[in-house]
Motif scaffolding. Structure first.
Motif, PDB file in Angstrom:
ATOM      1  N   ILE A 157      -0.868   4.363  -1.603  1.00 49.02           N
ATOM      2  CA  ILE A 157      -1.940   4.835  -0.719  1.00 49.02           C
ATOM      3  C   ILE A 157      -1.326   5.577   0.457  1.00 49.02           C
ATOM      4  O   ILE A 157      -1.791   6.662   0.823  1.00 49.02           O
ATOM      5  CB  ILE A 157      -2.821   3.655  -0.227  1.00 49.02           C
ATOM      6  CG1 ILE A 157      -3.609   3.067  -1.391  1.00 49.02           C
ATOM      7  CG2 ILE A 157      -3.764   4.119   0.882  1.00 49.02           C
ATOM      8  CD1 ILE A 157      -4.393   1.818  -1.028  1.00 49.02           C
ATOM      9  N   SER A 160      -1.947   9.570   0.710  1.00 48.95           N
ATOM     10  CA  SER A 160      -2.825   9.927   1.830  1.00 48.95           C
ATOM     11  C   SER A 160      -2.022  10.574   2.950  1.00 48.95           C
ATOM     12  O   SER A 160      -2.567  11.311   3.758  1.00 48.95           O
ATOM     13  CB  SER A 160      -3.554   8.692   2.374  1.00 48.95           C
ATOM     14  OG  SER A 160      -2.664   7.856   3.092  1.00 48.95           O
ATOM     15  N   ASN A 178       0.814  -1.227   0.000  1.00 44.48           N
ATOM     16  CA  ASN A 178       0.000   0.000   0.000  1.00 44.48           C
ATOM     17  C   ASN A 178       0.845   1.274   0.000  1.00 44.48           C
ATOM     18  O   ASN A 178       0.471   2.281   0.592  1.00 44.48           O
ATOM     19  CB  ASN A 178      -0.968   0.015   1.194  1.00 44.48           C
ATOM     20  CG  ASN A 178      -2.041  -1.020   1.059  1.00 44.48           C
ATOM     21  OD1 ASN A 178      -2.453  -1.355  -0.047  1.00 44.48           O
ATOM     22  ND2 ASN A 178      -2.499  -1.548   2.171  1.00 44.48           N
ATOM     23  N   PHE A 234      -7.366   5.132   1.110  1.00 46.28           N
ATOM     24  CA  PHE A 234      -7.530   4.931  -0.325  1.00 46.28           C
ATOM     25  C   PHE A 234      -8.328   6.081  -0.934  1.00 46.28           C
ATOM     26  O   PHE A 234      -7.952   6.642  -1.967  1.00 46.28           O
ATOM     27  CB  PHE A 234      -8.219   3.595  -0.624  1.00 46.28           C
ATOM     28  CG  PHE A 234      -8.511   3.396  -2.086  1.00 46.28           C
ATOM     29  CD1 PHE A 234      -7.517   2.932  -2.938  1.00 46.28           C
ATOM     30  CD2 PHE A 234      -9.757   3.697  -2.610  1.00 46.28           C
ATOM     31  CE1 PHE A 234      -7.778   2.769  -4.302  1.00 46.28           C
ATOM     32  CE2 PHE A 234     -10.030   3.532  -3.965  1.00 46.28           C
ATOM     33  CZ  PHE A 234      -9.027   3.065  -4.810  1.00 46.28           C
ATOM     34  N   TRP A 292      -7.708   0.421   5.133  1.00 47.66           N
ATOM     35  CA  TRP A 292      -7.238   1.319   4.079  1.00 47.66           C
ATOM     36  C   TRP A 292      -8.348   2.015   3.298  1.00 47.66           C
ATOM     37  O   TRP A 292      -8.080   2.693   2.321  1.00 47.66           O
ATOM     38  CB  TRP A 292      -6.272   0.606   3.127  1.00 47.66           C
ATOM     39  CG  TRP A 292      -5.055   0.146   3.853  1.00 47.66           C
ATOM     40  CD1 TRP A 292      -4.806  -1.125   4.293  1.00 47.66           C
ATOM     41  CD2 TRP A 292      -3.968   0.947   4.298  1.00 47.66           C
ATOM     42  NE1 TRP A 292      -3.616  -1.160   4.964  1.00 47.66           N
ATOM     43  CE2 TRP A 292      -3.080   0.100   4.980  1.00 47.66           C
ATOM     44  CE3 TRP A 292      -3.647   2.287   4.173  1.00 47.66           C
ATOM     45  CZ2 TRP A 292      -1.890   0.558   5.542  1.00 47.66           C
ATOM     46  CZ3 TRP A 292      -2.464   2.745   4.729  1.00 47.66           C
ATOM     47  CH2 TRP A 292      -1.606   1.887   5.404  1.00 47.66           C
ATOM     48  N   GLN A 351      -6.849   8.681  -3.602  1.00 51.47           N
ATOM     49  CA  GLN A 351      -7.502   8.767  -4.905  1.00 51.47           C
ATOM     50  C   GLN A 351      -7.933  10.207  -5.200  1.00 51.47           C
ATOM     51  O   GLN A 351      -7.740  10.713  -6.310  1.00 51.47           O
ATOM     52  CB  GLN A 351      -8.699   7.830  -4.934  1.00 51.47           C
ATOM     53  CG  GLN A 351      -9.332   7.675  -6.287  1.00 51.47           C
ATOM     54  CD  GLN A 351     -10.466   6.663  -6.260  1.00 51.47           C
ATOM     55  OE1 GLN A 351     -11.235   6.599  -5.303  1.00 51.47           O
ATOM     56  NE2 GLN A 351     -10.563   5.870  -7.305  1.00 51.47           N
TER      57      GLN A 351
END
Length: 135
Positions: A95, A99, A92, A112, A108, A116
């Motif tokens: 991510i 983040s 990850n 996520f 997550w 995104q």
């Protein structure tokens, strides 16, 4: 034209916070990136190799196992109280990077969504593996 490069850390700047700035990111396939990272950073203790360059010789016996390279921090979980860094990340990683969080409380999902949302604000995203020579 002003070029700023940010590498290896979490996405600190809020995308779109500077009008007139073009935000570009170069990503790698997450699995390819993790395997490559293990090959060059995780297989042997690089800090040990640097500190004891004349005495530490990488061998199969002192190599870390790829099967253990399965945590957000490589061989261990990423700390929740520190900013993310790609230094030992295996799971990850994008991510965590986009983040800004090295751990999750909801599998997550929150991180996520945040990652995104930040990525969708970029003007251009390159995926390294898609730039292969067609010949």
């Amino acid at each position: 034209i002003n070029l700023e490069i940010q590498e290896g850390k979490y996405a600190r700047e809020e995308i779109g916070s500077h009008p007139g700035t073009m935000y570009v990111s170069n990503l790698r396939d997450p699995v390819e990136r993790s395997i490559s990272h293990f090959k060059y950073e995780g297989r042997w203790d690089c800090r040990q190799m640097i500190k004891n360059a004349t005495q530490y010789i990488p061998t199969l016996q002192n190599a870390n196992k790829f099967e253990n390279w399965d945590q957000t921090g490589g061989f261990v979980s990423s700390p929740c109280d520190q900013p993310f860094s790609f230094d030992q990340c295996a799971v990850n990683c994008y991510i965590q990077s986009f983040s800004g969080h090295g751990c999750s409380l909801d599998d997550w999902k929150t991180e996520f969504t945040l990652a995104q949302e930040r990525l969708f604000q970029y003007n251009l995203i390159f995926v390294y593996e898609r730039f292969k020579d067609p010949n």
